[in-house]
Structures are given as structure tokens and as C-alpha cells.
Scaffold this active site. Sequence first.
Site, PDB file in Angstrom:
ATOM      1  N   LYS A  32     -31.658 -13.323 -33.129  1.00 25.13           N
ATOM      2  CA  LYS A  32     -32.084 -12.290 -32.173  1.00 25.13           C
ATOM      3  C   LYS A  32     -31.014 -11.220 -31.996  1.00 25.13           C
ATOM      4  CE  LYS A  32     -33.738 -12.223 -27.348  1.00 25.13           C
ATOM      5  NZ  LYS A  32     -33.917 -13.082 -26.156  1.00 25.13           N
ATOM      6  N   THR A 132     -24.552 -30.531 -29.363  1.00 23.54           N
ATOM      7  CA  THR A 132     -23.213 -30.566 -28.781  1.00 23.54           C
ATOM      8  C   THR A 132     -22.897 -31.916 -28.157  1.00 23.54           C
ATOM      9  OG1 THR A 132     -21.925 -29.648 -26.942  1.00 23.54           O
ATOM     10  CG2 THR A 132     -24.280 -29.546 -26.709  1.00 23.54           C
ATOM     11  N   ASP A 133     -21.594 -32.207 -28.021  1.00 19.79           N
ATOM     12  CA  ASP A 133     -21.181 -33.430 -27.320  1.00 19.79           C
ATOM     13  C   ASP A 133     -21.411 -33.325 -25.816  1.00 19.79           C
ATOM     14  OD1 ASP A 133     -19.168 -31.602 -26.696  1.00 19.79           O
ATOM     15  OD2 ASP A 133     -17.502 -32.890 -27.327  1.00 19.79           O
ATOM     16  N   GLU A 134     -21.640 -32.103 -25.315  1.00 20.81           N
ATOM     17  CA  GLU A 134     -21.770 -31.932 -23.855  1.00 20.81           C
ATOM     18  C   GLU A 134     -22.997 -32.636 -23.292  1.00 20.81           C
ATOM     19  OE1 GLU A 134     -20.966 -28.202 -22.084  1.00 20.81           O
ATOM     20  OE2 GLU A 134     -19.384 -27.704 -23.505  1.00 20.81           O
ATOM     21  N   TYR A 158     -26.385 -25.354 -19.308  1.00 25.74           N
ATOM     22  CA  TYR A 158     -26.271 -25.299 -20.775  1.00 25.74           C
ATOM     23  C   TYR A 158     -26.498 -26.681 -21.384  1.00 25.74           C
ATOM     24  CZ  TYR A 158     -23.996 -25.651 -25.326  1.00 25.74           C
ATOM     25  OH  TYR A 158     -23.727 -25.947 -26.638  1.00 25.74           O
ATOM     26  N   LYS A 162     -29.528 -28.157 -23.796  1.00 26.15           N
ATOM     27  CA  LYS A 162     -29.300 -28.715 -25.133  1.00 26.15           C
ATOM     28  C   LYS A 162     -29.815 -30.166 -25.188  1.00 26.15           C
ATOM     29  CE  LYS A 162     -27.476 -27.230 -28.299  1.00 26.15           C
ATOM     30  NZ  LYS A 162     -27.960 -26.402 -29.458  1.00 26.15           N
TER      31      LYS A 162
HETATM   32  P1  NAD Z   1     -23.005 -18.438 -30.428  1.00 24.75           P
HETATM   33  O1  NAD Z   1     -23.369 -18.142 -29.011  1.00 24.75           O
HETATM   34  O2  NAD Z   1     -21.746 -17.898 -30.989  1.00 24.75           O
HETATM   35  O3  NAD Z   1     -24.182 -17.954 -31.404  1.00 24.75           O
HETATM   36  C1  NAD Z   1     -25.531 -18.156 -31.094  1.00 24.75           C
HETATM   37  C2  NAD Z   1     -26.367 -17.317 -32.044  1.00 24.75           C
HETATM   38  O4  NAD Z   1     -27.749 -17.552 -31.733  1.00 24.75           O
HETATM   39  C3  NAD Z   1     -26.122 -15.809 -31.913  1.00 24.75           C
HETATM   40  O5  NAD Z   1     -26.056 -15.212 -33.187  1.00 24.75           O
HETATM   41  C4  NAD Z   1     -27.342 -15.314 -31.143  1.00 24.75           C
HETATM   42  O6  NAD Z   1     -27.688 -13.972 -31.425  1.00 24.75           O
HETATM   43  C5  NAD Z   1     -28.415 -16.296 -31.619  1.00 24.75           C
HETATM   44  N1  NAD Z   1     -29.519 -16.444 -30.650  1.00 24.75           N
HETATM   45  C6  NAD Z   1     -29.416 -16.672 -29.317  1.00 24.75           C
HETATM   46  N2  NAD Z   1     -30.649 -16.720 -28.767  1.00 24.75           N
HETATM   47  C7  NAD Z   1     -31.530 -16.552 -29.777  1.00 24.75           C
HETATM   48  C8  NAD Z   1     -32.950 -16.524 -29.846  1.00 24.75           C
HETATM   49  N3  NAD Z   1     -33.706 -16.678 -28.753  1.00 24.75           N
HETATM   50  N4  NAD Z   1     -33.536 -16.332 -31.046  1.00 24.75           N
HETATM   51  C9  NAD Z   1     -32.786 -16.153 -32.170  1.00 24.75           C
HETATM   52  N5  NAD Z   1     -31.447 -16.164 -32.155  1.00 24.75           N
HETATM   53  C10 NAD Z   1     -30.819 -16.367 -30.980  1.00 24.75           C
HETATM   54  O7  NAD Z   1     -23.065 -20.023 -30.531  1.00 24.75           O
HETATM   55  P2  NAD Z   1     -22.188 -21.000 -31.443  1.00 24.75           P
HETATM   56  O8  NAD Z   1     -20.938 -21.330 -30.732  1.00 24.75           O
HETATM   57  O9  NAD Z   1     -22.150 -20.463 -32.814  1.00 24.75           O
HETATM   58  O10 NAD Z   1     -23.100 -22.314 -31.413  1.00 24.75           O
HETATM   59  C11 NAD Z   1     -24.104 -22.524 -32.396  1.00 24.75           C
HETATM   60  C12 NAD Z   1     -24.793 -23.853 -32.094  1.00 24.75           C
HETATM   61  O11 NAD Z   1     -23.844 -24.900 -32.130  1.00 24.75           O
HETATM   62  C13 NAD Z   1     -25.428 -23.904 -30.711  1.00 24.75           C
HETATM   63  O12 NAD Z   1     -26.657 -24.582 -30.818  1.00 24.75           O
HETATM   64  C14 NAD Z   1     -24.431 -24.694 -29.876  1.00 24.75           C
HETATM   65  O13 NAD Z   1     -25.090 -25.378 -28.840  1.00 24.75           O
HETATM   66  C15 NAD Z   1     -23.874 -25.635 -30.909  1.00 24.75           C
HETATM   67  N6  NAD Z   1     -22.488 -26.095 -30.689  1.00 24.75           N
HETATM   68  C16 NAD Z   1     -21.495 -25.214 -30.409  1.00 24.75           C
HETATM   69  C17 NAD Z   1     -20.182 -25.675 -30.275  1.00 24.75           C
HETATM   70  C18 NAD Z   1     -19.034 -24.746 -30.003  1.00 24.75           C
HETATM   71  O14 NAD Z   1     -17.923 -25.217 -29.740  1.00 24.75           O
HETATM   72  N7  NAD Z   1     -19.216 -23.430 -30.072  1.00 24.75           N
HETATM   73  C19 NAD Z   1     -19.916 -27.042 -30.412  1.00 24.75           C
HETATM   74  C20 NAD Z   1     -20.975 -27.907 -30.684  1.00 24.75           C
HETATM   75  C21 NAD Z   1     -22.250 -27.432 -30.839  1.00 24.75           C
HETATM   76  O1  DAU Z   2     -18.090 -29.352 -26.435  1.00 21.79           O
HETATM   77  C1  DAU Z   2     -18.844 -28.456 -27.181  1.00 21.79           C
HETATM   78  C2  DAU Z   2     -19.058 -27.187 -26.398  1.00 21.79           C
HETATM   79  O2  DAU Z   2     -17.823 -26.490 -26.392  1.00 21.79           O
HETATM   80  C3  DAU Z   2     -20.169 -26.320 -26.966  1.00 21.79           C
HETATM   81  O3  DAU Z   2     -21.391 -27.002 -26.879  1.00 21.79           O
HETATM   82  C4  DAU Z   2     -20.266 -24.991 -26.214  1.00 21.79           C
HETATM   83  O4  DAU Z   2     -21.235 -24.160 -26.807  1.00 21.79           O
HETATM   84  C5  DAU Z   2     -18.910 -24.321 -26.271  1.00 21.79           C
HETATM   85  O5  DAU Z   2     -18.932 -23.124 -25.523  1.00 21.79           O
HETATM   86  C6  DAU Z   2     -17.820 -25.254 -25.721  1.00 21.79           C
HETATM   87  O6  DAU Z   2     -17.986 -25.461 -24.305  1.00 21.79           O
HETATM   88  P1  DAU Z   2     -16.731 -25.474 -23.296  1.00 21.79           P
HETATM   89  O7  DAU Z   2     -17.214 -25.143 -21.939  1.00 21.79           O
HETATM   90  O8  DAU Z   2     -15.924 -26.703 -23.484  1.00 21.79           O
HETATM   91  O9  DAU Z   2     -15.897 -24.241 -23.953  1.00 21.79           O
HETATM   92  P2  DAU Z   2     -15.091 -23.024 -23.290  1.00 21.79           P
HETATM   93  O10 DAU Z   2     -14.359 -22.358 -24.395  1.00 21.79           O
HETATM   94  O11 DAU Z   2     -15.963 -22.184 -22.423  1.00 21.79           O
HETATM   95  O12 DAU Z   2     -14.050 -23.764 -22.354  1.00 21.79           O
HETATM   96  C7  DAU Z   2     -13.136 -24.720 -22.887  1.00 21.79           C
HETATM   97  C8  DAU Z   2     -12.325 -25.280 -21.730  1.00 21.79           C
HETATM   98  O13 DAU Z   2     -11.475 -24.223 -21.229  1.00 21.79           O
HETATM   99  C9  DAU Z   2     -13.170 -25.712 -20.554  1.00 21.79           C
HETATM  100  O14 DAU Z   2     -12.580 -26.859 -19.974  1.00 21.79           O
HETATM  101  C10 DAU Z   2     -13.107 -24.550 -19.580  1.00 21.79           C
HETATM  102  C11 DAU Z   2     -11.735 -23.966 -19.842  1.00 21.79           C
HETATM  103  N1  DAU Z   2     -11.620 -22.492 -19.660  1.00 21.79           N
HETATM  104  C12 DAU Z   2     -12.529 -21.686 -20.250  1.00 21.79           C
HETATM  105  C13 DAU Z   2     -12.452 -20.314 -20.111  1.00 21.79           C
HETATM  106  C14 DAU Z   2     -13.489 -19.404 -20.757  1.00 21.79           C
HETATM  107  C15 DAU Z   2     -10.562 -21.975 -18.911  1.00 21.79           C
HETATM  108  O15 DAU Z   2      -9.718 -22.713 -18.388  1.00 21.79           O
HETATM  109  N2  DAU Z   2     -10.486 -20.614 -18.779  1.00 21.79           N
HETATM  110  C16 DAU Z   2     -11.398 -19.756 -19.323  1.00 21.79           C
HETATM  111  O16 DAU Z   2     -11.282 -18.520 -19.120  1.00 21.79           O
END
Ligand code: NAD
Ligand code: DAU
Length: 356
Positions: A32, A132-134, A158, A162
Site C-alpha cells: 500500500k 512476531t514474538d510479541e 499491535y 498479530k
Molecule cells: P514495516 O512497517 O517496516 O513495513 C510494513 C509494510 O507493509 C510497508 O511497506 C507498508 O507500506 C505495508 N503495508 C501496511 N499496510 C498495508 C496494507 N493494508 N496493504 C498493503 N501493504 C501494507 O514492517 P516490518 O518491520 O518490515 O515488518 C514486516 C512484518 O514482519 C510484519 O508483519 C511484522 O509484524 C513482522 N515482524 C516484524 C519484526 C520487526 O522487528 N520489525 C519482527 C518480527 C516480525
Molecule cells: O519483537 C518483535 C517486534 O519488535 C516486532 O513485532 C515489531 O514490529 C517491532 O516494531 C518491534 O517491537 P518493539 O516495540 O520491541 O520495537 P521498538 O523498536 O519500538 O522498541 C524496542 C524497545 O525500545 C522497546 O522496549 C521500547 C524501547 N524504545 C523504543 C523507542 C521507539 C525506547 O526506549 N525509546 C524509543 O524511542
Amino acid sequence: MLLITGGAGFIGGNFVHHWFENNQEPVVVLDKLTYAGNAQTIAPFIADGRATLVKADICDRDTVRHLLAHHRPRAILHFAAESHVDRSIHGPAEFVQTNVVGTFSMLDEARLYWSALEGAEREAFRFLHVSTDEVYGSLGDHDPAFSETKAFEPNSPYSASKAGSDHLVRAYFHTYGLPTLTTNCSNNYGPYHFPEKLIPLMILNALDGKPLPVYGDGLNIRDWLYVRDHCEAICQVLKKGQLGETYNVGGINEIRNIDVVTTVCRKLDALRPRADGSQYESLITYVKDRPGHDRRYAIDPTKIQRDIGWKPAETFESGISKTVQWFLSNTEWVDHVRSGAYRQWIDTNYANRTAG
Ligand code: NAD
Ligand code: DAU
């Protein structure tokens, strides 16, 4: 070919890079292009024709149906999601819409498509759901790491959305026999990480001389995995995963937030020393905690290591060095994603966090 949802986001985009380092099979990216999606991340592959980018919502079933009929993918890799916990606290509706309704839309269209396939094509088809592990909730200091049998206890909008999507995937396997696979991964970091998340936010704030906002006491623990290791795990689960199974993905890298931030600061001190000779750590500022902030995540990767043979290639030390270096070298990408909408989010999330 593969149909990749969310392939212009952080992990999906890295997956496209990873895929073409090892494969020639083309991909169609359905994205999207929300604030988190960026076509620039996969631009080289769009330019040379190996990737086709379709800007559309996964909730738009007509488009999903058309894409499946037209491109006839052998697999769907479902990355698309709203992914930021803090945003889910400010506005949960989008999370339910994309993560639950959108995953339902993908599953149901996949079911219709797959049901009409025959023979080897039907046999080979896979729907791989990236989660995700969350979904497992929060661990105490002495609790064992999350295994695949741990009960779901999501605590944020979130993670609840998930968890809902994971349950739908499970139901489509058990009820309809849709050939599904699910991965539940820990925190990723690396190139193309959107700078609302901890590590890229800290790198870029530090370079700008801005405060480094650490939530609460900074002692929350995350289990960090370099994004390319996650991508390789997905490739291997796609190839060798047992249908209907879930696989926890993590690198046994539990680190306290404050230690992540000081590591980033030390890397920057070495690579880009501050003009006034002070250390980046002096910018660390404790701020009001995230509501419902999960204390600790940790993945037990025994199953994926034993049954699939996957292991991470990077340590946190090597992965964070590559990541910091990448952000220092890719200022054009960074400038592009830090648009007006990004600045607005930073104001929304941090304006009312007085010192914690
Ligand atoms: P991100 O937010 O960086 O990217 C999400 C992508 O999905 C974007 O390109 C966005 O444009 C697209 N998107 C959002 N809504 C949409 C919709 N309705 N239709 C089509 N496209 C859409 O996320 P990410 O960090 O790359 O995570 C990708 C996947 O992995 C997610 O499902 C997330 O839950 C999972 N995940 C993320 C992490 C992490 O640490 N980032 C860890 C474990 C699992
Ligand atoms: O565990 C997997 C998840 O990890 C994914 O499913 C999510 O999509 C991804 O966003 C991530 O979630 P978290 O909430 O763990 O990630 P975030 O980077 O937002 O935060 C990591 C840790 O840092 C969390 O304990 C919150 C803290 N934090 C985050 C931000 C943005 C801060 O202390 N300061 C900040 O400004």
C-alpha cells in the site's frame, strides 16, 4: 514467481534484496506504500524487471484476486502489517484493519486460488505468514524463552492484532487445508529500518545531536536479530517447513535497551566523532514509559535449528556495526523517509513524554 505483501517495508524490502542475491525467480510486491513503505528500497529490482510493484491495499480483495489469477504465484509471503507498537497505542483501528482484516482477505483469496490449482502446482503452493514474538506476551527475568507451544498473551493493540492474524492462519490450515507456514520472529534491525523504531531512531537522533529517548528505566529486554538472518530463515522455512507449523526465529541475543543504545553510541563515537569531543551517550534522556510496555522477550530457536537447520550468521556486534555503517552511508534514503509525516509522528509520540 512469489507474491510478497509488504515488500517495500523494512523486512519485506530486505527480503527482496536477499532473494535476488540467491535466486532469479521474479517477485510481485503488493504494498500500500503507507508511511512505512518505500519503493526506493527495492528500486533496482523494479528497474531491471525482476520485481513488479503493485501499489494496493491487502484488504482490496478484487485486486488480490486479480493478482493471483494473473501472476499465478507458487507462494505468498505475507509481510504486510502495521508494525509499530507506539502507533498502535495512538491509533489501534488501522492495526485491526490491516493485520486482522487484511490477513483474512489474503487468506481467503489464497484459499480460492489454491482450491482451483491442480496437480504439482497445488502440491507446491505455500502461504507463509510472517509474525512476531510479541504474540506470546512478556517474560519475567527467570521465565524460559518463548517456545512454539507458549500460550498467546498479547499486551498491545499491535500484538493482539498479530495474534488474531496468527489464529486465522492456523484456522485456514486446519479447516480448509490451506498449506500455511508461520514464523514468529524477535526484534529485527539492519538496513532500511524505518526510523520510528529504537535502533534507527537512536542512530539518527544522535547524528542530529538530539536527545536519545529511553523509555522507563531502560531495562526492558529484546532479543535482537539482524534482518538478513530473518530473511534467510524465511527462505529456509519456505523450502523445508512442515505445513501448518509455526517456527520461532531468534538469535539468542537478549540485550537491555540501555545497552543497545550505549552500543550504538560507542559505534558512532568511533565512526563519526562529535565535533566538540563529547560522547554520544551524553544525549541519553530517560522519558515516560510506553503504556503496557512488555518487559522481556526471548526466543527459543530450538525447533527451527533442529528441524530446518537454520542458524543466524551475524552476532549483535557484527550486525550493529553493519547497521550503523549503512545509516552513515545512505543519507539519501534517510532524508527521503524523514518527510513531513515522519516529523509529525515524532512530535505526537515524544511531545508529552516528560523526563521519566
Ligand atoms: P514495516 O512497517 O517496516 O513495513 C510494513 C509494510 O507493509 C510497508 O511497506 C507498508 O507500506 C505495508 N503495508 C501496511 N499496510 C498495508 C496494507 N493494508 N496493504 C498493503 N501493504 C501494507 O514492517 P516490518 O518491520 O518490515 O515488518 C514486516 C512484518 O514482519 C510484519 O508483519 C511484522 O509484524 C513482522 N515482524 C516484524 C519484526 C520487526 O522487528 N520489525 C519482527 C518480527 C516480525
Ligand atoms: O519483537 C518483535 C517486534 O519488535 C516486532 O513485532 C515489531 O514490529 C517491532 O516494531 C518491534 O517491537 P518493539 O516495540 O520491541 O520495537 P521498538 O523498536 O519500538 O522498541 C524496542 C524497545 O525500545 C522497546 O522496549 C521500547 C524501547 N524504545 C523504543 C523507542 C521507539 C525506547 O526506549 N525509546 C524509543 O524511542
